[in-house]
Motif scaffolding. Structure first.
Motif, PDB file in Angstrom:
ATOM      1  N   LEU A   7      -4.648   5.525   0.894  1.00  0.00           N
ATOM      2  CA  LEU A   7      -4.118   4.225   0.443  1.00  0.00           C
ATOM      3  C   LEU A   7      -3.124   3.648   1.446  1.00  0.00           C
ATOM      4  CD1 LEU A   7      -3.449   2.008  -1.601  1.00  0.00           C
ATOM      5  CD2 LEU A   7      -2.480   3.730  -3.095  1.00  0.00           C
ATOM      6  N   ASP A   8      -2.471   4.507   2.197  1.00  0.00           N
ATOM      7  CA  ASP A   8      -1.498   4.069   3.211  1.00  0.00           C
ATOM      8  C   ASP A   8      -2.194   3.648   4.522  1.00  0.00           C
ATOM      9  OD1 ASP A   8       1.293   3.768   4.034  1.00  0.00           O
ATOM     10  OD2 ASP A   8       0.967   5.495   5.336  1.00  0.00           O
ATOM     11  N   THR A   9      -3.504   3.522   4.456  1.00  0.00           N
ATOM     12  CA  THR A   9      -4.320   3.169   5.617  1.00  0.00           C
ATOM     13  C   THR A   9      -4.522   1.653   5.658  1.00  0.00           C
ATOM     14  OG1 THR A   9      -5.423   5.298   5.458  1.00  0.00           O
ATOM     15  CG2 THR A   9      -6.628   3.577   6.633  1.00  0.00           C
ATOM     16  N   GLU A  10      -4.765   1.099   6.826  1.00  0.00           N
ATOM     17  CA  GLU A  10      -5.007  -0.352   6.948  1.00  0.00           C
ATOM     18  C   GLU A  10      -6.445  -0.613   7.402  1.00  0.00           C
ATOM     19  OE1 GLU A  10      -2.342  -2.509   9.580  1.00  0.00           O
ATOM     20  OE2 GLU A  10      -3.757  -4.181   9.615  1.00  0.00           O
ATOM     21  N   PRO A  11      -7.266  -1.358   6.638  1.00  0.00           N
ATOM     22  CA  PRO A  11      -7.032  -1.703   5.224  1.00  0.00           C
ATOM     23  C   PRO A  11      -7.084  -0.446   4.360  1.00  0.00           C
ATOM     24  CG  PRO A  11      -9.011  -2.823   6.109  1.00  0.00           C
ATOM     25  CD  PRO A  11      -8.566  -1.851   7.125  1.00  0.00           C
ATOM     26  N   PRO A  12      -6.499  -0.499   3.180  1.00  0.00           N
ATOM     27  CA  PRO A  12      -6.370   0.712   2.360  1.00  0.00           C
ATOM     28  C   PRO A  12      -7.721   1.243   1.899  1.00  0.00           C
ATOM     29  CG  PRO A  12      -5.817  -1.227   1.073  1.00  0.00           C
ATOM     30  CD  PRO A  12      -5.966  -1.686   2.501  1.00  0.00           C
TER      31      PRO A  12
ATOM     32  N   LEU B 131       1.565   7.499  -5.958  1.00  0.00           N
ATOM     33  CA  LEU B 131       0.453   8.446  -6.143  1.00  0.00           C
ATOM     34  C   LEU B 131       0.829   9.846  -5.668  1.00  0.00           C
ATOM     35  CD1 LEU B 131      -2.468   9.307  -6.544  1.00  0.00           C
ATOM     36  CD2 LEU B 131      -3.133   7.764  -4.719  1.00  0.00           C
TER      37      LEU B 131
ATOM     38  N   ALA C  71      -3.114   9.414  -1.334  1.00  0.00           N
ATOM     39  CA  ALA C  71      -1.965   8.577  -0.963  1.00  0.00           C
ATOM     40  C   ALA C  71      -2.057   8.146   0.500  1.00  0.00           C
ATOM     41  CB  ALA C  71      -0.649   9.330  -1.219  1.00  0.00           C
TER      42      ALA C  71
ATOM     43  N   PHE D 298      -9.675   3.388  -1.048  1.00  0.00           N
ATOM     44  CA  PHE D 298      -9.608   3.895  -2.416  1.00  0.00           C
ATOM     45  C   PHE D 298     -10.858   4.710  -2.683  1.00  0.00           C
ATOM     46  CE2 PHE D 298      -7.242  -0.069  -2.465  1.00  0.00           C
ATOM     47  CZ  PHE D 298      -6.121   0.224  -3.223  1.00  0.00           C
TER      48      PHE D 298
ATOM     49  N   ALA E  92       1.194   4.305  -2.486  1.00  0.00           N
ATOM     50  CA  ALA E  92       0.881   5.633  -1.956  1.00  0.00           C
ATOM     51  C   ALA E  92       1.947   6.648  -2.370  1.00  0.00           C
ATOM     52  CB  ALA E  92       0.740   5.595  -0.433  1.00  0.00           C
TER      53      ALA E  92
ATOM     54  N   ASN F 236       0.834  -1.216   0.000  1.00  0.00           N
ATOM     55  CA  ASN F 236       0.000   0.000   0.000  1.00  0.00           C
ATOM     56  C   ASN F 236       0.860   1.255   0.000  1.00  0.00           C
ATOM     57  OD1 ASN F 236      -2.237  -1.675   0.181  1.00  0.00           O
ATOM     58  ND2 ASN F 236      -2.426  -1.435   2.399  1.00  0.00           N
TER      59      ASN F 236
END
Lengths: 402, 402
Positions: free
Chosen positions: B267-272, A267, B264, B274, A264, A260
């Motif tokens: 997206l760098d998050t858990e879970p990502p 992006l 970005a 979008f 990221a 991820n």
């Protein structure tokens, strides 16, 4: 007259901690360390034969039967030149009887057993096989780590294909790059249950090459430096510990987080770089939901996705989960061709329209049309480069590809 | 018997520097400052009528004709309670003659002139209109910045809709949030040529709500803290300077970079998380290529995309470029309905199959099927909340929605 020829094969590797950014573009020195799993050469490999002969006019190379130009200042020329230098310094300079192979032109034939259309980067296995074949030809006493320094100059991630199992590319600090090399974290035999499903995703968009993309990220991303300095070192330590402990849950958590984060920072580049598409996003949603159910039941994840510089997914999982995972992917992404069940997961009936695991929310993704995922390759962790027998040679008696 | 009633309208705003993350979820205090452009209420607005009457049983609210529950501890209740408190403290406590409106229940009717299906967040304009209508009803002397503190507690970004033009939400530092408010960076009249094209994008995926998504990012993203501390403060200064200088090129560069970075960190998050899909990516590719051509010719960008927590694009551009931009979008995303040409860009013939700007590489995106972008709204920078005449009221004589 003696024939000086050797053949070697080398595996593909798929990173869990991603390489993205060079601090030296000529020597291919990375901005951060990375770590990968080497995949089984029984399924995916590059094979290379190298032959040295004083009668050859010049160094030549054929890839899948087609001759490729060896540009003077290119990466191929660098690798061949470096290997000749080691032959000269390490073998010929010490043993006056040794034939002066370093002075002979070489012919090299290389072959990938997977189609270019599979969307798998062949540069890693390709340069690892090249360096391995030349090391065998030149009878070098070099260790895989020493050879990895040469392979790295061909294609950064190629250095990690010099080992089987679980491999770290330590970024190093020296300006000449001698300490930017691959080391084994754990061999294949340490954790052979680590399997992988490659989902080959269709894409109608021309991607940004990783070489140019990563340099744009280095130049323009406001987040990359933080990733390099603060995030990756901790993750390298964390995933190394997970591998040593065979802790799949931790391995999965770090692997997905780093995939991820790589996307990221891509992006966060100007202009932004996208490698994943809607199909990639749907695969992520399926793995996230599959893990959510598992976490609820057992507190542990059962699969980990990772995406390189393209839309293809690689799903790592313990062997015991692969039947469920293949069924899941095939349910949402109907396949044109029958699944190649190399591990005999499904018996003679093949993959059926199986049920979802209990508790799985099927609405997390839509079912795609046939061909959105155009192929599946089931493989596992594998060994490092292999020296092959003379019968496997790709060059004929005339020094041309067979 | 006196009727105590007032009607106000408030605009939508679209951020250039994104709000993503709360340091206090109850008071809605953000982790970073943000900045937006207020869009023209002639095109997109929420209208709200508020009426206080001692004969009403309780506070009630209707949204687009349907009654919504006012939950005791909810955001709506908080805003209404805070407005009553200010009425009591600032008006009634100082003027014994003033009617005790703060003790009367209120009926509120609110209407958005844009369909929910347009995918535009109506909470910003909605809470700004609510606070504006109550401020008028209660005859408060409060400044827009003071009112923005209340609107913020309804929906964070609503605070920015208390001003027209270009608006900063200063994050503040006080624990009670009194200094986390909106301020005008420049009025609408400073740069009226700033136009916007909203591209409403179809999505078959249920998105993550921004409220839950941003807190997941705060808890799990390894990159967010760096964005908050290092990146946003510099960008706030940079875009403020760009706005004051009417430097569209700098405005566009910072706006696009910050949209990218917001997505970005999602997206760098858990879970990502979008929010953008393949259509969003294609719109980005078109704007990037349009700017590449412009940069090559003049050294300056001509358009800026930005994406909120969904797949819709907003393209900011000087008015003079909008004809080219609409033509470009319509070429790649054929429209079902005729483009609503409110600024008369195309004359009676309407949008035709126009040519691309010279040098534009048409292969940067494929042409999508009709409906991939399901609507286009051309608008521009606008003014702040308006007090409306009695004829515009949404409540009838019986205190119910008309």
């Amino acid at each position: 007259m003696a024939i000086y020829q050797a053949t070697a094969s080398a595996p593909v590797n798929i990173a869990c901690i991603k390489y993205w950014g060079k601090r030296d573009t000529k020597l291919i020195l990375p901005t951060n360390s990375s770590l990968s799993v080497t995949l089984d050469q029984d399924h995916l490999r590059s094979t290379t034969t190298a032959r040295a002969d004083p009668s050859f006019e010049r160094d030549r190379l054929w890839l899948n039967g087609t001759e490729e130009e060896i540009k003077d200042v290119g990466r191929l020329a660098t690798c061949i030149k470096e290997m000749k230098r080691i032959r000269r310094e390490v073998v010929e300079a010490k043993d006056p009887q040794a034939p002066k192979l370093s002075t002979f032109p070489v012919h090299i034939a290389s072959h990938n057993n997977f189609p270019t259309a599979a969307g798998l980067a062949s540069s890693a296995s390709g340069f690892a096989a090249l360096v391995s074949a030349l090391a065998a030809l030149y009878e070098l006493p070099s260790s895989p780590s020493e050879l990895s320094v040469i392979a790295r100059q061909g294609s950064g991630s190629a250095c990690r294909s010099l080992f089987g199992g679980f491999v770290a590319w330590e970024m190093g600090s020296a300006a000449d790059g001698h300490d930017s090399l691959a080391v084994e974290v754990a061999p294949q035999s340490h954790w052979p249950e680590m399997h992988a499903l490659i989902c080959v995703v269709s894409d109608d968009k021309k991607g940004t090459s990783s070489t140019s993309g990563m340099q744009r990220t280095v130049e323009t991303s406001a987040l990359l430096q933080h990733r390099i300095k603060e995030v990756v070192p901790a993750r390298m330590a964390e995933i190394t510990a997970a591998i040593k402990a065979r802790d799949f849950d931790a391995f999965a958590r770090v692997t997905m987080a780093d995939s991820n984060q790589f996307h990221a920072v891509a992006l966060d580049t100007e202009p932004p770089i996208f490698y994943m598409n809607d199909v990639s996003r749907a695969i992520i949603a399926l793995v996230v939901e599959y893990n959510r159910v598992a976490l609820e039941k057992t507190g542990k994840r059962k699969a980990a996705y990772t995406f390189d510089a393209g839309p293809n997914a690689v799903i790592y999982a313990p062997a015991e989960n692969m039947r469920e995972i293949v069924s899941l992917i095939v349910r949402y992404f109907p396949q044109k061709d029958a699944f190649k069940d190399v591990f005999g997961l499904f018996g003679v009936a093949g993959v059926g329209e199986g049920g979802l695991v209990e508790g799985f929310d099927e609405r997390v993704a839509k079912r795609f049309e046939t061909g959105a995922v155009k192929g599946l390759i089931h493989t596992r962790v594998g060994d490092g480069p292999r020296r092959l027998a003379a019968e496997e040679a790709l060059l004929g008696g005339d020094g041309k590809p067979l």
